[in-house]
Design an enzyme around this catalytic site. Structure first.
Site, PDB file in Angstrom:
ATOM      1  N   GLU A   1       0.795  -1.440  -0.405  1.00 18.72           N
ATOM      2  CA  GLU A   1       0.255   0.145   0.303  1.00 18.72           C
ATOM      3  C   GLU A   1       0.905   1.292   0.142  1.00 18.72           C
ATOM      4  O   GLU A   1       1.951   0.667   0.359  1.00 18.72           O
ATOM      5  CB  GLU A   1      -0.638  -0.120   1.455  1.00 18.72           C
ATOM      6  CG  GLU A   1      -1.965   0.457   1.442  1.00 18.72           C
ATOM      7  CD  GLU A   1      -1.363   2.095   2.025  1.00 18.72           C
ATOM      8  OE1 GLU A   1      -2.756   3.024   2.183  1.00 18.72           O
ATOM      9  OE2 GLU A   1      -1.105   2.314   2.874  1.00 18.72           O
TER      10      GLU A   1
ATOM     11  N   ASP B   1       1.017  -3.166   9.190  1.00 20.96           N
ATOM     12  CA  ASP B   1       2.061  -2.744   9.434  1.00 20.96           C
ATOM     13  C   ASP B   1       3.074  -4.179   8.982  1.00 20.96           C
ATOM     14  O   ASP B   1       4.456  -3.711   9.001  1.00 20.96           O
ATOM     15  CB  ASP B   1       2.794  -2.373  10.341  1.00 20.96           C
ATOM     16  CG  ASP B   1       1.748  -0.981  10.355  1.00 20.96           C
ATOM     17  OD1 ASP B   1       1.588  -0.565   9.149  1.00 20.96           O
ATOM     18  OD2 ASP B   1       1.563  -0.489  11.491  1.00 20.96           O
TER      19      ASP B   1
ATOM     20  N   HIS C   1       3.272  10.060   3.869  1.00 22.25           N
ATOM     21  CA  HIS C   1       1.863   9.799   4.660  1.00 22.25           C
ATOM     22  C   HIS C   1       1.488  11.158   4.882  1.00 22.25           C
ATOM     23  O   HIS C   1       0.497  11.160   4.785  1.00 22.25           O
ATOM     24  CB  HIS C   1       1.977   8.612   5.544  1.00 22.25           C
ATOM     25  CG  HIS C   1       0.794   8.889   6.245  1.00 22.25           C
ATOM     26  ND1 HIS C   1       0.131   9.663   7.461  1.00 22.25           N
ATOM     27  CD2 HIS C   1      -0.524   7.836   5.673  1.00 22.25           C
ATOM     28  CE1 HIS C   1      -0.638   9.108   7.538  1.00 22.25           C
ATOM     29  NE2 HIS C   1      -1.617   8.380   7.226  1.00 22.25           N
TER      30      HIS C   1
HETATM   31  O1  G3P Z   1      -4.437   1.748   3.570  1.00 23.88           O
HETATM   32  C1  G3P Z   1      -5.723   2.062   4.511  1.00 23.88           C
HETATM   33  C2  G3P Z   1      -4.962   2.661   5.086  1.00 23.88           C
HETATM   34  O2  G3P Z   1      -3.336   3.035   4.651  1.00 23.88           O
HETATM   35  C3  G3P Z   1      -5.861   4.045   5.599  1.00 23.88           C
HETATM   36  O3  G3P Z   1      -5.333   4.627   6.944  1.00 23.88           O
HETATM   37  O4  G3P Z   1      -4.069   6.492   7.334  1.00 23.88           O
HETATM   38  O5  G3P Z   1      -2.794   4.844   7.438  1.00 23.88           O
HETATM   39  O6  G3P Z   1      -3.187   6.177   5.493  1.00 23.88           O
HETATM   40  P1  G3P Z   1      -3.623   5.699   6.650  1.00 23.88           P
HETATM   41 CA    CA Z   2      -2.662   4.739   3.485  1.00 26.28          CA
END
Ligand code: G3P
Ligand code: CA
Length: 285
Positions: free
Chosen positions: A72, A272, A87
């Protein structure tokens, strides 16, 4: 004597038969449970971010090596319109820079250290670009692309679409690419630009009471309903599936959390720590 022998043989046969059946039934149960677990898609959140600094090539490589099905990634845009992977919308937590990502050019962002905050072992890890990530990992592992705060970056949907189209990654049989966002209007737009690529809606804790009407609206453009695991219940899992969407829940950081999601019957787990989701090779789904 002959009758006694026959009775003895029958007793032995029955015992053996019973034991084998019991063993087979137990084995079948284990296989069923393991089989179910194997089908759950394993998504390395921001790469294997429990083991390497999130959203760096090191974390993505680790996710690939751990046999996650997908990595991701969080996509944002630099001041000069380049797609970068990070992020937070500010630099402070995960780099040695400070302030808004969008206030810096790609050249400036490339000077930053995105690894030392996690461990000295990763000192000097740069912020990757979107193109670097897709060129390195396409075909090797699936890529779950999150458009992070796209409202800050007008046109980001078009830039992502352009990069994918340039590489023929928007074609129907290349579905190891999925695009998702908390910004659902952005997903509607992205789906128009990339109709063959599956899209997902991300849902935070404020969506615990999502209605069937809202689910039906999502299903018009989204194939995935990806919620925080905290809002999931057996009933919600059933309703989302009935609306025709798969569920990939985030963010697992313990084995207990993964086990609860297996029980709930989700389709994917965003974690994670890919080792908490049974590791298996990439499937051509
Ligand atoms: O893929 C789901 C997750 O990444 C969403 O939350 O804040 O980690 O981007 P965040
Ligand atoms: Ca994310």
């Amino acid at each position: 004597m002959k009758r006694l022998f026959s009775t003895f043989i029958m007793a032995i046969s029955f015992t053996v038969l019973f034991s084998v059946s019991a063993f087979a039934a137990e084995g079948e149960g284990e296989l069923t449970s393991m089989g179910k677990q194997k089908e759950v898609v394993n998504v390395a959140h921001r790469g294997a971010s429990g083991h390497a600094p999130e959203n760096t090539m090191a974390a993505f490589q680790k996710g690939f090596e751990m046999k996650a099905d997908y990595i991701e990634i969080d996509v944002q845009m630099s001041k000069d319109g380049e797609l970068v992977i990070l992020h937070d919308t500010t630099l402070d937590r995960t780099t040695d820079g400070t302030g808004w990502v969008g206030n810096y050019t790609l050249e400036e962002l490339k000077q930053l250290d995105a690894g030392s905050w996690f461990s000295e072992e990763f000192a000097g890890e740069p912020i990757p670009t979107f193109e670097e990530v897709i060129d390195e990992f396409r075909g090797k592992v699936g890529i779950l692309i999150e458009l992070k705060s796209p409202e800050l970056y007008p046109g980001i949907e078009g830039k992502v679409a352009e990069a994918l189209k340039e590489r023929n990654m928007d074609i129907p049989d290349n579905n190891k690419i999925i695009i998702q966002s908390f910004n659902h209007e952005s997903m509607k737009l992205s789906k128009e630009l990339l109709p063959e690529i599956p899209h997902g809606v991300l849902l935070g804790a404020n969506w615990a009471n999502v209605t069937d009407e809202q689910l039906a609206e999502f299903a018009v453009y989204a194939d995935y309903f990806n919620p925080t695991m905290t809002i999931l219940s057996p009933e919600l899992v059933d309703r989302v599936h009935a609306a025709g969407m798969d569920i990939w829940a985030y963010t697992v950081r313990t084995q207990e959390q993964a086990d609860r999601l297996f029980e709930l019957g989700v389709d994917g787990i965003i974690t994670d720590f890919p080792e908490y989701v049974y590791p298996h090779p990439v499937k051509n789904n």
